[in-house]
Design a protein around this motif. Structure first.
Motif, PDB file in Angstrom:
ATOM      1  N   SER A  52       0.837  -1.212   0.000  1.00 56.15           N
ATOM      2  CA  SER A  52       0.000   0.000   0.000  1.00 56.15           C
ATOM      3  C   SER A  52       0.865   1.253   0.000  1.00 56.15           C
ATOM      4  O   SER A  52       0.584   2.219  -0.726  1.00 56.15           O
ATOM      5  CB  SER A  52      -0.918   0.016   1.211  1.00 56.15           C
ATOM      6  N   LYS A  66      -3.919   8.040  -9.121  1.00 59.47           N
ATOM      7  CA  LYS A  66      -4.339   7.825  -7.736  1.00 59.47           C
ATOM      8  C   LYS A  66      -5.546   6.896  -7.664  1.00 59.47           C
ATOM      9  O   LYS A  66      -5.698   6.148  -6.700  1.00 59.47           O
ATOM     10  CB  LYS A  66      -4.619   9.143  -7.029  1.00 59.47           C
ATOM     11  N   ASN A  67      -6.399   6.910  -8.706  1.00 63.19           N
ATOM     12  CA  ASN A  67      -7.544   5.995  -8.721  1.00 63.19           C
ATOM     13  C   ASN A  67      -7.097   4.548  -8.882  1.00 63.19           C
ATOM     14  O   ASN A  67      -7.643   3.651  -8.247  1.00 63.19           O
ATOM     15  CB  ASN A  67      -8.510   6.357  -9.850  1.00 63.19           C
ATOM     16  N   LYS A  68      -6.098   4.324  -9.720  1.00 61.75           N
ATOM     17  CA  LYS A  68      -5.577   2.968  -9.891  1.00 61.75           C
ATOM     18  C   LYS A  68      -4.977   2.463  -8.585  1.00 61.75           C
ATOM     19  O   LYS A  68      -5.195   1.317  -8.193  1.00 61.75           O
ATOM     20  CB  LYS A  68      -4.536   2.911 -10.997  1.00 61.75           C
ATOM     21  N   ALA A  70      -5.793   3.423  -5.564  1.00 64.94           N
ATOM     22  CA  ALA A  70      -6.886   3.195  -4.622  1.00 64.94           C
ATOM     23  C   ALA A  70      -7.623   1.895  -4.941  1.00 64.94           C
ATOM     24  O   ALA A  70      -7.953   1.119  -4.030  1.00 64.94           O
ATOM     25  CB  ALA A  70      -7.861   4.373  -4.649  1.00 64.94           C
ATOM     26  N   ASN A  71      -7.850   1.634  -6.224  1.00 65.34           N
ATOM     27  CA  ASN A  71      -8.537   0.405  -6.626  1.00 65.34           C
ATOM     28  C   ASN A  71      -7.711  -0.829  -6.271  1.00 65.34           C
ATOM     29  O   ASN A  71      -8.245  -1.819  -5.753  1.00 65.34           O
ATOM     30  CB  ASN A  71      -8.830   0.408  -8.126  1.00 65.34           C
ATOM     31  N   LEU A  72      -6.422  -0.771  -6.523  1.00 69.11           N
ATOM     32  CA  LEU A  72      -5.560  -1.901  -6.194  1.00 69.11           C
ATOM     33  C   LEU A  72      -5.527  -2.150  -4.689  1.00 69.11           C
ATOM     34  O   LEU A  72      -5.616  -3.293  -4.231  1.00 69.11           O
ATOM     35  CB  LEU A  72      -4.135  -1.646  -6.706  1.00 69.11           C
ATOM     36  N   LYS A  73      -5.394  -1.078  -3.921  1.00 67.14           N
ATOM     37  CA  LYS A  73      -5.341  -1.221  -2.463  1.00 67.14           C
ATOM     38  C   LYS A  73      -6.636  -1.815  -1.933  1.00 67.14           C
ATOM     39  O   LYS A  73      -6.622  -2.680  -1.047  1.00 67.14           O
ATOM     40  CB  LYS A  73      -5.068   0.137  -1.802  1.00 67.14           C
ATOM     41  N   SER A  74      -7.757  -1.393  -2.481  1.00 65.18           N
ATOM     42  CA  SER A  74      -9.047  -1.906  -2.047  1.00 65.18           C
ATOM     43  C   SER A  74      -9.174  -3.401  -2.342  1.00 65.18           C
ATOM     44  O   SER A  74      -9.569  -4.186  -1.476  1.00 65.18           O
ATOM     45  CB  SER A  74     -10.163  -1.133  -2.760  1.00 65.18           C
ATOM     46  N   LYS A  75      -8.807  -3.791  -3.562  1.00 64.40           N
ATOM     47  CA  LYS A  75      -8.907  -5.199  -3.942  1.00 64.40           C
ATOM     48  C   LYS A  75      -7.960  -6.069  -3.119  1.00 64.40           C
ATOM     49  O   LYS A  75      -8.305  -7.184  -2.729  1.00 64.40           O
ATOM     50  CB  LYS A  75      -8.610  -5.366  -5.429  1.00 64.40           C
ATOM     51  N   LYS A  78      -9.389  -6.546   0.369  1.00 68.66           N
ATOM     52  CA  LYS A  78     -10.453  -7.559   0.335  1.00 68.66           C
ATOM     53  C   LYS A  78      -9.856  -8.963   0.285  1.00 68.66           C
ATOM     54  O   LYS A  78     -10.328  -9.869   0.961  1.00 68.66           O
ATOM     55  CB  LYS A  78     -11.353  -7.353  -0.891  1.00 68.66           C
TER      56      LYS A  78
END
Length: 85
Positions: A52, A66-68, A70-75, A78
């Motif tokens: 992260s 930054k969206n990429k 954030a998406n990677l960190k979220s996945k 999970k």
């Protein structure tokens, strides 16, 4: 070929930045792949913090958006939460 000194310098800068961004982005992709393959929850949770931080650093330097990041960190979060104890 460029005629202005500033254009020539800009080409040199762009090339070195491109190579640097490519290296760090590839390193991050490998870290993400390694984390996705993990099956031990405690080990994965410890590695998630490092990955992260790496993604945040890349996003702040604009190597990835930054969206990429954030998406990677979220996945990845999970995935780690789904792992068994």
């Amino acid at each position: 070929m460029a005629n202005h000194k500033s254009s020539i310098k800009r080409i040199r800068q762009t090339e070195s930045r491109r190579l640097r961004n490519r290296y760090y982005a590839k390193t991050a992709r490998n870290a993400v792949r390694r984390l996705r393959r993990m099956t031990d929850k405690t080990e994965a949770a410890a590695d998630l913090v490092k990955v992260s931080a790496m993604l945040d650093r890349l996003a702040s330097k604009k190597s990835i958006s930054k969206n990429k990041a954030a998406n990677l960190k979220s996945k990845l979060a999970k995935h780690v939460n789904k792992l068994g104890a």
